[in-house]
Design an enzyme around this catalytic site. Structure first.
Site, PDB file in Angstrom:
ATOM      1  N   SER A 117      30.554   9.810  77.646  1.00  0.00           N
ATOM      2  CA  SER A 117      31.879   9.899  77.040  1.00  0.00           C
ATOM      3  C   SER A 117      32.925  10.299  78.067  1.00  0.00           C
ATOM      4  O   SER A 117      32.617  11.016  79.034  1.00  0.00           O
ATOM      5  CB  SER A 117      31.822  10.960  75.939  1.00  0.00           C
ATOM      6  OG  SER A 117      33.113  11.268  75.496  1.00  0.00           O
ATOM      7  N   TYR A 141      30.508  19.698  73.062  1.00  0.00           N
ATOM      8  CA  TYR A 141      30.117  18.283  72.948  1.00  0.00           C
ATOM      9  C   TYR A 141      30.195  17.596  74.317  1.00  0.00           C
ATOM     10  O   TYR A 141      29.229  16.986  74.792  1.00  0.00           O
ATOM     11  CB  TYR A 141      31.010  17.554  71.930  1.00  0.00           C
ATOM     12  CG  TYR A 141      30.919  16.057  72.046  1.00  0.00           C
ATOM     13  CD1 TYR A 141      29.775  15.377  71.640  1.00  0.00           C
ATOM     14  CD2 TYR A 141      31.962  15.311  72.607  1.00  0.00           C
ATOM     15  CE1 TYR A 141      29.677  13.999  71.785  1.00  0.00           C
ATOM     16  CE2 TYR A 141      31.874  13.946  72.754  1.00  0.00           C
ATOM     17  CZ  TYR A 141      30.729  13.290  72.339  1.00  0.00           C
ATOM     18  OH  TYR A 141      30.628  11.934  72.494  1.00  0.00           O
ATOM     19  N   LYS A 145      27.153  15.999  77.074  1.00  0.00           N
ATOM     20  CA  LYS A 145      27.146  14.663  77.674  1.00  0.00           C
ATOM     21  C   LYS A 145      27.146  14.779  79.203  1.00  0.00           C
ATOM     22  O   LYS A 145      26.439  14.037  79.901  1.00  0.00           O
ATOM     23  CB  LYS A 145      28.373  13.860  77.208  1.00  0.00           C
ATOM     24  CG  LYS A 145      28.367  13.554  75.714  1.00  0.00           C
ATOM     25  CD  LYS A 145      27.373  12.464  75.395  1.00  0.00           C
ATOM     26  CE  LYS A 145      27.246  12.181  73.919  1.00  0.00           C
ATOM     27  NZ  LYS A 145      26.249  11.168  73.593  1.00  0.00           N
TER      28      LYS A 145
END
Ligand code: UDP
Length: 325
Positions: A117, A141, A145
């Site tokens: 991402s 989050y 990643k």
């Protein structure tokens, strides 16, 4: 036919990749625990109901099927929830991913496509952002990643894993045939929320911040069609299957739209007004995120086809009106 294990293949992005693989002479095998995904999203495909932390289930799949490559989408992706409940994100997105990598190693499966991402970059230092942009994720989050990118690179150096980590900007839209699209337990994304406000399913759409340092004061994002994402994943898979080296690659369109522009485009596509209010900024939203995508072109031969946001919205609108899940 190559067997491709698609974890999270019942989710929004995963289901479009599964469709695309099936239409292009691959055999996708879906492994999904349906915590966020939908069984209907991958109807007619080989499906294993399991989590990636379930070593026994993974063992069964890898020992029974000759898996050529793994595409990994099963991750939680609510930024806000990752701040209030980081453990959920570290257990699934990080620790369970290491479990998956460990089972892959046991069965000598060395090709891995990772759903990463632009959240790994954090606040932009310059725009458009290329793959060399500093990576300082600003929420759990994004950190999961980012950490998985580092882990797979360690696996590359130590064990010979080959990977392509694809850093998506804003995935949007739906399949043009209307059969699959976006359906989240908690919808936080702009385009579906605007369309729900237009259809009357939601009272209104809130513009989250109108005092950003952008031409119209609202945030600018790079929206890429989910079907374009699917094509890029297939190109990345083909690169690995033909012996290509590991890389991290941005996926976007190099074109930014502000929140106000997205709302106007939704009104134009649907022919209806959206009830709009302005609201305070959402924590952690950078003013502008736009990808530089020359590496995707060079390595994958990929450029996004749907660069007009109205085409993306038109698929999303068709889905919104007829969706079955
Ligand atoms: N946004 C908004 N209202 C909403 C949801 C999102 O104004 O109800 C804005 C959000 O602040 C961001 C942009 O729309 O600037 C895209 O947000 P989204 O959640 O779709 O994707 P993100 O960029 O956070 O991954």
């Amino acid at each position: 036919m190559k067997n491709i294990l698609v974890t999270g293949g019942a989710g929004y992005i995963g289901s479009h990749i599964v469709r695309d693989l099936g239409e292009n002479s691959y055999n996708p095998i879906i492994l999904d625990n349906l915590s966020e995904g939908h069984r209907e999203a991958c109807a007619g495909k080989e499906f294993v109901l399991a989590s990636i932390n379930d070593t026994e289930a993974l063992d069964a799949v890898f020992s029974e099927k000759n898996i050529d490559a793994v595409m990994h989408f099963s991750a939680f992706a609510y930024v806000g929830e990752s701040v209030t409940n980081p453990e959920k994100y570290y257990l699934n997105n990080l620790s369970a991913t290491v479990n998956l990598l460990s089972v892959m190693r046991k069965y000598d499966v060395q090709k891995f496509i990772f759903s990463s991402s632009c959240a790994t970059y954090g606040n932009p230092v310059y725009i458009p952002m290329d793959e060399q942009h500093p990576q300082n994720p600003i929420n759990p989050y994004g950190r999961t990643k980012f950490m998985v990118e580092k882990i797979i690179d360690d696996y590359r150096a130590a064990y010979g894993l080959r990977y392509i980590a694809l850093r998506y900007f804003n995935a949007a839209g739906a399949h043009p045939d209307g059969s699959i699209g976006e359906s989240h337990r908690i919808e936080t994304h702009l385009i579906p929320l605007v369309l729900k406000a237009i259809s009357g399913e939601k009272d209104r759409i809130s513009i989250l911040g109108s005092d950003y340092p952008t031409p119209d004061g609202t945030c600018i994002r790079d929206y890429i069609a989910v079907t374009d994402l699917a094509a890029a994943h297939r190109a990345a898979l083909e690169l690995l299957l033909s012996g290509g080296e590991s890389a991290c690659v941005n996926l976007g369109t190099e074109h930014g739209y502000s929140v106000k522009e997205v709302i106007s485009a939704c009104e134009e596509v649907t022919g209806k007004k959206a009830p709009v209010i302005t609201a305070p900024r959402r924590a952690g939203d950078p003013p502008e995120l736009v990808a530089k995508t020359s590496l995707a072109k060079k390595l994958l031969g990929f450029t996004a086809k749907k660069t007009d946001i109205r085409d993306i919205i038109s698929n999303a609108w068709q889905w919104e009106q007829t969706r079955r899940y």
